[in-house]
Design a protein around this motif. Sequence first.
Motif, PDB file in Angstrom:
ATOM      1  N   SER A   1      -4.651   4.280   7.997  1.00  0.00           N
ATOM      2  CA  SER A   1      -5.537   5.248   7.347  1.00  0.00           C
ATOM      3  C   SER A   1      -4.834   6.546   6.978  1.00  0.00           C
ATOM      4  CB  SER A   1      -6.748   5.541   8.243  1.00  0.00           C
ATOM      5  OG  SER A   1      -6.368   6.274   9.390  1.00  0.00           O
ATOM      6  N   GLN A   2      -3.686   6.812   7.599  1.00  0.00           N
ATOM      7  CA  GLN A   2      -2.920   8.016   7.266  1.00  0.00           C
ATOM      8  C   GLN A   2      -2.342   7.950   5.859  1.00  0.00           C
ATOM      9  OE1 GLN A   2      -3.002  10.708   9.336  1.00  0.00           O
ATOM     10  NE2 GLN A   2      -4.438   9.339  10.387  1.00  0.00           N
ATOM     11  N   LEU A   3      -2.376   6.771   5.267  1.00  0.00           N
ATOM     12  CA  LEU A   3      -1.859   6.589   3.908  1.00  0.00           C
ATOM     13  C   LEU A   3      -2.519   7.533   2.912  1.00  0.00           C
ATOM     14  CD1 LEU A   3      -0.204   4.729   1.896  1.00  0.00           C
ATOM     15  CD2 LEU A   3      -2.312   3.405   1.664  1.00  0.00           C
TER      16      LEU A   3
ATOM     17  N   PRO B   1     -14.469   0.223   3.939  1.00  0.00           N
ATOM     18  CA  PRO B   1     -13.060  -0.150   3.765  1.00  0.00           C
ATOM     19  C   PRO B   1     -12.190   0.334   4.921  1.00  0.00           C
ATOM     20  CG  PRO B   1     -13.958   0.692   1.712  1.00  0.00           C
ATOM     21  CD  PRO B   1     -14.999   0.934   2.764  1.00  0.00           C
ATOM     22  N   GLY B   2     -11.188  -0.463   5.278  1.00  0.00           N
ATOM     23  CA  GLY B   2     -10.350  -0.160   6.432  1.00  0.00           C
ATOM     24  C   GLY B   2      -9.710   1.208   6.389  1.00  0.00           C
ATOM     25  N   LEU B   3      -9.278   1.662   5.211  1.00  0.00           N
ATOM     26  CA  LEU B   3      -8.608   2.955   5.090  1.00  0.00           C
ATOM     27  C   LEU B   3      -9.553   4.128   5.320  1.00  0.00           C
ATOM     28  CD1 LEU B   3      -6.263   2.310   2.003  1.00  0.00           C
ATOM     29  CD2 LEU B   3      -5.579   2.574   4.409  1.00  0.00           C
TER      30      LEU B   3
ATOM     31  N   GLU C   1       0.829  -1.207   0.000  1.00  0.00           N
ATOM     32  CA  GLU C   1       0.000   0.000   0.000  1.00  0.00           C
ATOM     33  C   GLU C   1       0.863   1.256   0.000  1.00  0.00           C
ATOM     34  OE1 GLU C   1      -4.143  -1.187   2.336  1.00  0.00           O
ATOM     35  OE2 GLU C   1      -2.423  -0.478   3.486  1.00  0.00           O
ATOM     36  N   GLN C   2       1.999   1.195   0.682  1.00  0.00           N
ATOM     37  CA  GLN C   2       2.880   2.353   0.781  1.00  0.00           C
ATOM     38  C   GLN C   2       3.533   2.678  -0.556  1.00  0.00           C
ATOM     39  OE1 GLN C   2       3.106   4.103   3.665  1.00  0.00           O
ATOM     40  NE2 GLN C   2       1.672   2.653   4.598  1.00  0.00           N
TER      41      GLN C   2
ATOM     42  N   ALA D   1      -0.011  10.847  -1.602  1.00  0.00           N
ATOM     43  CA  ALA D   1      -1.016   9.820  -1.312  1.00  0.00           C
ATOM     44  C   ALA D   1      -1.502   9.176  -2.609  1.00  0.00           C
ATOM     45  CB  ALA D   1      -2.202  10.446  -0.586  1.00  0.00           C
ATOM     46  N   PRO D   2      -1.792   7.878  -2.580  1.00  0.00           N
ATOM     47  CA  PRO D   2      -2.293   7.210  -3.783  1.00  0.00           C
ATOM     48  C   PRO D   2      -3.724   7.615  -4.100  1.00  0.00           C
ATOM     49  CG  PRO D   2      -2.424   5.726  -1.913  1.00  0.00           C
ATOM     50  CD  PRO D   2      -1.705   6.964  -1.424  1.00  0.00           C
TER      51      PRO D   2
END
Length: 249
Positions: free
Chosen positions: A116-118, A80-82, A65-66, A124-125
């Motif tokens: 979730s900070q992703l 969704p988790g994010l 994910e990163q 950020a994607p």
Amino acid sequence: MELGERAFCSGSYIGQFETAIRRPQLELSKLLDDVLGSGEHLQRLCRLARKSKVADYFADVAELEQQARTIVEHAPGNVPGLLQTEAYARALIRASRLFDPQQVVDQVVSARMERSQLLNGYNAPVFWAVVHETALRVPVGTHAEMHEQLSYLAEVARARPNVVLQVVPFSAGPHPLLTTSLALMHFSDAPPVVYTECAYNGQLTGEPALVAQYQSAYDMARAAALSPKASLALIDSAAKDYATNEHGN
């Protein structure tokens, strides 16, 4: 370059492992061991490097994910988790870990909130989620917590240009991913991968034919969904319903 060809991936992809930018998945580590004749050496190193705050089967996904530039996700029954709030995540995690001590639940919740900070920041994607209406209608936690969660969903979708959210309504009927939770991740310099998940396990694969099949199924689910604008209207309506019924919960 030669190693990449023998392992059916690009030389630049191999280079990311050599420079520790990315960690090879266990499946690829086995293939590299076979190509290099190194027994199970790379597989053992891969297992040692898999220490993570998340479940073991999800460790590779959290790392990928990163690196992803685009993440598309389908969620048939939950947010969704994010995109989860802490209260919603806690209620969902507690429901699946009824006999775990509170400390374990707290650790899992903390790890999910950290993930979730992703979606924040300049790099950020792009995150495109297709959520079934079930996720809006099944209460997770109190009505107040559901109102908070759905309000947050709408807020994020409106405020962040990198987040697109669509809802598949009940009226859409069945589609290829009706019972499947998945995430497709695309990268700027590596092949895409797909992750599918059930209650206590998940599977990550980069096999091209399977990735293409899941991408096609996701496109069909997205076609069955409401437009982003209509989806937000439905989320707002569901959030209002929970606010109206809050005192009865």
